[in-house]
Design an enzyme around this catalytic site. Sequence first.
Site, PDB file in Angstrom:
ATOM      1  N   GLY A  38      14.355 -14.132   8.174  1.00 34.57           N
ATOM      2  CA  GLY A  38      15.304 -14.174   9.275  1.00 34.57           C
ATOM      3  C   GLY A  38      16.708 -13.802   8.820  1.00 34.57           C
ATOM      4  O   GLY A  38      16.903 -13.341   7.683  1.00 34.57           O
ATOM      5  N   THR A  77      10.371 -13.651  12.234  1.00 35.06           N
ATOM      6  CA  THR A  77      10.624 -14.987  12.785  1.00 35.06           C
ATOM      7  C   THR A  77      10.071 -15.045  14.197  1.00 35.06           C
ATOM      8  O   THR A  77      10.197 -14.068  14.948  1.00 35.06           O
ATOM      9  CB  THR A  77      12.131 -15.355  12.798  1.00 35.06           C
ATOM     10  OG1 THR A  77      12.333 -16.417  13.732  1.00 35.06           O
ATOM     11  CG2 THR A  77      13.023 -14.204  13.190  1.00 35.06           C
ATOM     12  N   ILE A  78       9.472 -16.176  14.558  1.00 34.30           N
ATOM     13  CA  ILE A  78       8.892 -16.273  15.911  1.00 34.30           C
ATOM     14  C   ILE A  78       9.979 -16.384  16.977  1.00 34.30           C
ATOM     15  O   ILE A  78       9.684 -16.307  18.168  1.00 34.30           O
ATOM     16  CB  ILE A  78       7.918 -17.473  16.046  1.00 34.30           C
ATOM     17  CG1 ILE A  78       8.667 -18.806  15.911  1.00 34.30           C
ATOM     18  CG2 ILE A  78       6.771 -17.369  15.063  1.00 34.30           C
ATOM     19  CD1 ILE A  78       7.897 -19.973  16.498  1.00 34.30           C
ATOM     20  N   ASP A  79      11.236 -16.587  16.553  1.00 31.89           N
ATOM     21  CA  ASP A  79      12.295 -16.823  17.540  1.00 31.89           C
ATOM     22  C   ASP A  79      12.802 -15.540  18.211  1.00 31.89           C
ATOM     23  O   ASP A  79      13.423 -15.598  19.264  1.00 31.89           O
ATOM     24  CB  ASP A  79      13.494 -17.530  16.874  1.00 31.89           C
ATOM     25  CG  ASP A  79      13.116 -18.890  16.320  1.00 31.89           C
ATOM     26  OD1 ASP A  79      12.088 -19.434  16.765  1.00 31.89           O
ATOM     27  OD2 ASP A  79      13.829 -19.398  15.447  1.00 31.89           O
ATOM     28  N   ARG A 118       0.826  -1.224   0.000  1.00 27.27           N
ATOM     29  CA  ARG A 118       0.000   0.000   0.000  1.00 27.27           C
ATOM     30  C   ARG A 118       0.851   1.261   0.000  1.00 27.27           C
ATOM     31  O   ARG A 118       0.484   2.266  -0.609  1.00 27.27           O
ATOM     32  CB  ARG A 118      -0.964  -0.027   1.180  1.00 27.27           C
ATOM     33  CG  ARG A 118      -2.023  -1.076   0.952  1.00 27.27           C
ATOM     34  CD  ARG A 118      -3.033  -1.189   2.038  1.00 27.27           C
ATOM     35  NE  ARG A 118      -4.042  -2.164   1.631  1.00 27.27           N
ATOM     36  CZ  ARG A 118      -5.275  -2.195   2.095  1.00 27.27           C
ATOM     37  NH1 ARG A 118      -5.664  -1.321   2.977  1.00 27.27           N
ATOM     38  NH2 ARG A 118      -6.121  -3.108   1.663  1.00 27.27           N
ATOM     39  N   SER A 144       1.228 -31.726  40.934  1.00 31.61           N
ATOM     40  CA  SER A 144       1.358 -31.479  39.493  1.00 31.61           C
ATOM     41  C   SER A 144       2.321 -30.318  39.286  1.00 31.61           C
ATOM     42  O   SER A 144       2.631 -29.574  40.226  1.00 31.61           O
ATOM     43  CB  SER A 144      -0.007 -31.143  38.893  1.00 31.61           C
ATOM     44  OG  SER A 144      -0.484 -29.940  39.459  1.00 31.61           O
ATOM     45  N   ARG A 176      12.819 -22.349   1.776  1.00 34.84           N
ATOM     46  CA  ARG A 176      14.273 -22.303   1.919  1.00 34.84           C
ATOM     47  C   ARG A 176      14.803 -22.757   0.563  1.00 34.84           C
ATOM     48  O   ARG A 176      14.265 -23.686  -0.027  1.00 34.84           O
ATOM     49  CB  ARG A 176      14.727 -23.213   3.048  1.00 34.84           C
ATOM     50  CG  ARG A 176      14.056 -22.816   4.371  1.00 34.84           C
ATOM     51  CD  ARG A 176      14.613 -23.500   5.570  1.00 34.84           C
ATOM     52  NE  ARG A 176      13.707 -23.380   6.697  1.00 34.84           N
ATOM     53  CZ  ARG A 176      13.694 -22.375   7.571  1.00 34.84           C
ATOM     54  NH1 ARG A 176      14.563 -21.384   7.464  1.00 34.84           N
ATOM     55  NH2 ARG A 176      12.828 -22.340   8.561  1.00 34.84           N
ATOM     56  N   ALA A 191       4.708 -21.199  35.015  1.00 37.08           N
ATOM     57  CA  ALA A 191       5.421 -22.485  35.047  1.00 37.08           C
ATOM     58  C   ALA A 191       6.357 -22.519  36.253  1.00 37.08           C
ATOM     59  O   ALA A 191       6.905 -21.491  36.652  1.00 37.08           O
ATOM     60  CB  ALA A 191       6.218 -22.663  33.753  1.00 37.08           C
ATOM     61  N   SER A 222      17.991 -15.098   5.476  1.00 45.26           N
ATOM     62  CA  SER A 222      17.481 -14.380   4.302  1.00 45.26           C
ATOM     63  C   SER A 222      18.281 -13.100   4.065  1.00 45.26           C
ATOM     64  O   SER A 222      18.537 -12.710   2.917  1.00 45.26           O
ATOM     65  CB  SER A 222      16.005 -14.037   4.500  1.00 45.26           C
ATOM     66  OG  SER A 222      15.267 -15.213   4.700  1.00 45.26           O
TER      67      SER A 222
HETATM   68  P1  ATP Z   1      14.331 -18.506   9.979  1.00 43.12           P
HETATM   69  O1  ATP Z   1      14.812 -17.630  11.115  1.00 43.12           O
HETATM   70  O2  ATP Z   1      12.872 -18.716   9.988  1.00 43.12           O
HETATM   71  O3  ATP Z   1      15.133 -19.773   9.861  1.00 43.12           O
HETATM   72  P2  ATP Z   1      15.950 -17.470   7.850  1.00 43.12           P
HETATM   73  O4  ATP Z   1      15.751 -16.352   6.887  1.00 43.12           O
HETATM   74  O5  ATP Z   1      17.113 -17.346   8.800  1.00 43.12           O
HETATM   75  O6  ATP Z   1      14.574 -17.676   8.617  1.00 43.12           O
HETATM   76  P3  ATP Z   1      17.288 -19.527   6.318  1.00 43.12           P
HETATM   77  O7  ATP Z   1      16.802 -20.848   5.847  1.00 43.12           O
HETATM   78  O8  ATP Z   1      18.516 -19.474   7.145  1.00 43.12           O
HETATM   79  O9  ATP Z   1      16.047 -18.851   7.036  1.00 43.12           O
HETATM   80  O10 ATP Z   1      17.555 -18.602   5.031  1.00 43.12           O
HETATM   81  C1  ATP Z   1      16.535 -18.430   4.045  1.00 43.12           C
HETATM   82  C2  ATP Z   1      17.141 -18.526   2.675  1.00 43.12           C
HETATM   83  O11 ATP Z   1      18.100 -17.487   2.475  1.00 43.12           O
HETATM   84  C3  ATP Z   1      17.921 -19.799   2.405  1.00 43.12           C
HETATM   85  O12 ATP Z   1      17.076 -20.890   2.113  1.00 43.12           O
HETATM   86  C4  ATP Z   1      18.754 -19.379   1.209  1.00 43.12           C
HETATM   87  O13 ATP Z   1      18.003 -19.393   0.026  1.00 43.12           O
HETATM   88  C5  ATP Z   1      19.094 -17.920   1.549  1.00 43.12           C
HETATM   89  N1  ATP Z   1      20.420 -17.838   2.168  1.00 43.12           N
HETATM   90  C6  ATP Z   1      20.747 -18.022   3.459  1.00 43.12           C
HETATM   91  N2  ATP Z   1      22.075 -17.904   3.660  1.00 43.12           N
HETATM   92  C7  ATP Z   1      22.615 -17.676   2.438  1.00 43.12           C
HETATM   93  C8  ATP Z   1      23.946 -17.473   1.952  1.00 43.12           C
HETATM   94  N3  ATP Z   1      24.999 -17.493   2.763  1.00 43.12           N
HETATM   95  N4  ATP Z   1      24.107 -17.248   0.631  1.00 43.12           N
HETATM   96  C9  ATP Z   1      23.049 -17.213  -0.203  1.00 43.12           C
HETATM   97  N5  ATP Z   1      21.780 -17.400   0.200  1.00 43.12           N
HETATM   98  C10 ATP Z   1      21.554 -17.622   1.483  1.00 43.12           C
END
Ligand code: ATP
Length: 327
Positions: free
Chosen positions: A105, A129-131, A28, A219, A75, A190, A108
């Site tokens: 995350g 990311t939920i983390d 938007r 419990s 991924r 908890a 990415s």
């Molecule tokens: P989450 O926190 O949910 O795991 P994330 O973004 O950290 O999310 P990743 O699987 O680590 O998830 O990265 C997402 C995508 O980013 C990967 O599947 C890949 O395509 C790309 N990516 C990650 N690291 C690299 C890298 N060093 N070089 C190129 N592409 C990358």
Amino acid sequence: MKEIKRIAIFTSGGDAPGMNAAVSAVTRSALASDIEIFGIYHGYQGMIDNDFKKLSFDDVSDIIQDGGTILKTARCMDFMTSEGRLTAYKNLQKNKIDGVIVIGGDGSFKGATVFSQEFDIPFIGIPGTIDNDISGTDYTIGYDTALNTVVDAIDKIKDTANSHGRLFFIEAMGNEAGLLTLESGIASGAEVILIPEILNQEDELDNFIKKRIKNKDSSGIVVVAEGDEMGGAVKIANKVQKDYPHIEARVSILGYIQRGGNPSGKDRLEATRMGVAAFKCLLAGKRNIMIGLKKHDIVEVPFSNTAKAFRPINSELIEIQKILNSY
Ligand code: ATP
């Protein structure tokens, strides 16, 4: 600086509730500035497969309340290769994309950084990311919804724990980060919270069991982070059951329900703020930065400072947990 006339947006890595709110806000914002915007489907894979679709106002209407991501996510191993990234670049060129917004995350953002070193297309990131484990930001989209989901699940498990006199070991997500476990544990009352950031918690658990789990009506709830040094909930529960045969230990791994559901009000709001800020950054000619939140304010963080890092947990929360559970 090249004028921005057409941009693209995609979601990448694990899905998180609130991603749609960010997609909507970016779309938007672009349309309000007469900038064309394309959605790239299935993360980096879609960039390689040329899975682009022009987004309209209607495409992002009525999605703010939906979990998951309308753009799908993935991924993508191919993006790790220079051939894959070259194909992705050619597709961005084919679609005349001048700038890209990635919601995901730290992996990415790493991908975006590598890509930007090879090709001249600006990327702006939004943490999703939920983390909540990305450096440079206090908050990531999806965390608040996941927190509420875990608290709700623990509340429900408590009913059965109390009725049967059982000791439940509940495992929450978070990779190596224990924040979701700690905050949900405190918020749900908890008795023991086991997280990777605190070492040697075995005595704490033993202490609790010896003092409080004495008879068949006792419990309790132990929340365990999936990355805890003592192992996951199953491993810990098995050991406890062996050491204390009189108790009834049970395990509940919350798993993927923590990633789903309608985003909370906070997730929708912060995702929207970040989406608008990300678009403004792209339009202003900025690149290779992630939008973050620090003390509730929007901040711009270079991708190089977003790597997942061991983040010390707020000592106040750890103290609270100790006070509440000192028997
Ligand atoms: P989450 O926190 O949910 O795991 P994330 O973004 O950290 O999310 P990743 O699987 O680590 O998830 O990265 C997402 C995508 O980013 C990967 O599947 C890949 O395509 C790309 N990516 C990650 N690291 C690299 C890298 N060093 N070089 C190129 N592409 C990358």
